[in-house]
Write an enzyme that holds these catalytic residues in place. Structure first.
Site, PDB file in Angstrom:
ATOM      1  N   GLU C  47       0.804  -1.216   0.000  1.00  0.00           N
ATOM      2  CA  GLU C  47       0.000   0.000   0.000  1.00  0.00           C
ATOM      3  C   GLU C  47       0.840   1.271   0.000  1.00  0.00           C
ATOM      4  O   GLU C  47       0.298   2.364  -0.146  1.00  0.00           O
ATOM      5  CB  GLU C  47      -1.012  -0.012   1.151  1.00  0.00           C
ATOM      6  N   ASN C  48       2.160   1.155   0.139  1.00  0.00           N
ATOM      7  CA  ASN C  48       2.997   2.345  -0.008  1.00  0.00           C
ATOM      8  C   ASN C  48       3.370   2.613  -1.469  1.00  0.00           C
ATOM      9  O   ASN C  48       4.126   3.536  -1.749  1.00  0.00           O
ATOM     10  CB  ASN C  48       4.261   2.258   0.860  1.00  0.00           C
TER      11      ASN C  48
END
Lengths: 216, 233, 216, 233
Positions: C47-48
């Protein structure tokens, strides 16, 4: 009328100052760059996803490098490409210093009508609502009257409104007006027009700006 | 003369920070948080700052360094798990923390950055993270309203900037930075490399320079990552 | 317990099938790749802002190329970088085939609690709510009981809920459960555990799945 | 064997279109509209299609070619000014047209594409373009609610695709394509160049392949732009 359009565009070019980010609508506004001093440093933004547009290419036009009207352009150093959401993000966010749009009608409160003539032309609104909402300064360019002589600067728009109270300045072939609060001020007469002609051909009352000048 | 040159020094950058400001910071666990601007912020002595960003960093990394000084009044973030000091300050009532789902937080920043007025979602509905956010009924469904976020100041870390502020990021250091850049009333960028206008390919630019007010040169990260520290990881 | 975590991760690896897009949470889920058959072709998403993560680099770790926990990774052919909004766009949009998360409690209806222990640990929710909302399949990994022996599979979560009704499967050191509708089904006993032990240590009633097997 | 290979032929692509579908198309005045997929759509004979895209193209360009065949039931677009046939069909009641502000339309497509439930804005409030969209009061201000849009099928034009569907676009042909790609339940991409996985720089990819179902090779634009046609411009 070709000449009148040039005269309007030439006057509008004087509103474009060094360092500005500028968005130009289709029609008369697209003629503005022809009248800019070549030393003027501005960024032209187009809502199809480009910031830093340069002039029409002399040769080798690229179908995938166009302005919002679909005509080929070039890029200047510092230009960027982006998608439509980013393009309108910067428009709504207030990053456009000056937006110059064509108009069908403008009323004395700065309401702009430029997207539909019911029963006749139904082109659609394009990006005009967002430009009118977001631009720091919105200038409407138009012929002073319809072909049949009807005024296009009116007390109240008869055409459906694009955005309310957004127009800051109107430039026509006869005059330049500012809108401050709910009031229309005559700033300038264009070369060859007279106060009487402007009074007769304007469908709304106006005051004379303290800085009024006659360009004759 | 290039009218659009926004490159400046840290002395000038310092002047944008003020007490009580809302400060948006880019970065994810410190990756992509501008190290020079964090130190610059610390040196100003500003206090009661309202922070908005992905997380609280680590005590020695990113925004965590500033949080440990007890000069932040509030923090909107998705987690503070990597910064126990932030947790202590919260529990002691010294730091007001509002948790947001991670992707919702970046969308709130984006919503401000693109000039919209917030959005609707079902994420976090019915949980403690609803806080007092309005519920909006559309048709027969009810959604949570998430308000846009704008910063008085935004600080951003880029790999490259041209002098106009067109930005390119580095791998996973991009994260929230593009939206933080868009949502700052004043956006300051720290860049590893600053190049003349025209040197970046218009196609590779992630953030157009139109959003950027100041650019300062970076000396790179000045902290150790947790995986570089034997015994910590 | 190190060993128990390995056993859970190993069992979870069997849920990861060829061609899937996978998101792994921190803690036990981060151990899952160690147990995948090397021939398995999957895309790991973080998710980064990365899709197509490869293993930890042997040397030359790059601080700007990390997973969501901040640890260095590599990329595989076909990988892409993107910003956090795009990362969560794909999560909410249902592009993640399988999300494997750590859990503090799961109840018999699949409610997940994994973000806060009031008065004790307040790490925050991170991306868990969106992963639980968007993933096509959500698997919760945890030790079967707290250190003090309290069951973590419960009738009703005593901890604040992350997302309601999202967990499809629970894998612990003692057993594997599925949640179908509002019901908990025992799918498997893990090596070394017994039906009696699982009954005693599970805080919710469960049925035996028709496909039940004992991994002993 | 590459499990993630999505490259196929037009025969297969054809099978995704169906009567009454909602079809999202990328492009801005035809720039960035996939020419091969438009012809493919036309050849299928599908009808009563609900179209969503920036504009109606030109009668001989982009989606305009399909609209002229009177097989679209409706169109959501920001303008139809460049396609007089669309205007005639609208006036004759043969094509239902909903106008949307251009940037709002792409945000509606994005909202669907990123799994949110719509957003609030003041744009078009109080005008004819409000249609019957809900008004939502937040605090003491009232906003228009804009609903998310998803397509049964999305068609997209890219400069390059790898076999997984990672996409790179060409200059202003990018426009709405990234969000159209995200918002299709089935997204089909036409690409000028198709390369193996690993050949694109992860940093240059605009749309991750996760959104793409099929990729077909392009033979390029098969129409003339208006500025190439003496007398038309």
């Amino acid at each position: 009328m070709g000449d009148a359009r040039q005269i309007i565009a030439k006057r509008a070019a004087r509103e474009v100052k060094n360092g500005m980010v500028v968005n130009l609508g289709i029609g008369i506004p697209s003629l503005v760059p022809d009248f800019l001093d070549p030393s003027t440093q501005v960024f032209f933004q187009a809502e199809n996803g480009i910031l830093g547009m340069g002039p029409t290419p002399a040769t080798d036009a690229d179908g995938n490098l166009s302005n919002a009207a679909g005509y080929p352009v070039t890029t200047l150093p510092g230009a960027s490409y982006f998608d439509s959401a980013v393009a309108f993000g910067m428009i709504r966010r207030g990053c456009i210093d000056i937006s110059i749009l064509g108009a069908l009608q403008v009323n004395e409160k700065g309401d702009l009508a430029n997207w539909i003539v019911p029963g006749k032309r139904v082109p659609g609104v394009g990006g005009a609502m967002e430009l009118a909402y977001g631009a720091k300064n919105l200038i409407a360019l138009m012929m002073h009257c319809e072909k049949d002589g009807q005024p296009k600067i009116v007390k109240s728009c008869s055409l459906p409104v694009t955005t309310y109270g957004c127009v800051k300045k109107i430039i026509t072939d006869l005059a330049v007006f500012s809108i401050i609060g709910d009031n229309l001020y005559l700033d300038e007469l264009m070369p060859g027009s007279s106060m009487e002609e402007v009074k007769v051909k304007t469908g709304a009352g106006f005051r004379i700006a303290s800085t009024f000048k006659n360009n004759d | 003369m290039n009218l659009f040159n926004k490159v400046t020094d840290y002395q000038t950058a310092r002047s944008v920070f003020f007490d009580n400001m809302t400060l948006l910071f880019g970065g994810f666990g410190g990756v992509g948080t501008p190290p020079g601007l964090i130190d610059c912020l610390i040196e100003t002595g500003v206090k009661d700052v309202n922070l908005v960003g992905n997380d609280a960093g680590f005590p020695w990394i990113g925004i965590g360094k500033f949080i440990c000084l007890e000069r932040a009044a509030s923090l909107i973030a998705s987690h503070i798990g990597s910064n126990p000091v932030a947790g202590d300050l919260m529990n002691n009532g010294k730091l007001k923390v509002e948790f947001s789902p991670q992707g919702i937080l970046v969308e709130r920043i984006r919503s401000g950055g693109v000039g919209l007025n917030g959005f609707l979602t079902e994420i976090s509905k019915g949980t403690q993270l609803e806080y007092n956010k309005p519920l909006v009924k559309i048709g027969d469904r009810e959604y949570l309203y998430e308000a846009p976020i704008l910063g008085d100041v935004s600080i951003v870390y880029a790999k490259k900037a041209d002098t106009f502020g067109n930005l390119v990021f580095d791998k996973t250091a991009r994260n929230t930075n593009p939206y933080v850049a868009m949502a700052g009333k004043v956006t300051v960028v720290e860049a590893d490399e600053i190049v003349p206008m025209g040197e970046l390919d218009p196609e590779e630019i992630i953030v157009p320079g139109i959003y950027v007010k100041y650019i300062v040169p970076s000396a790179g990260y000045n902290w150790k990552w947790i995986w570089e520290m034997p015994g910590k990881s």
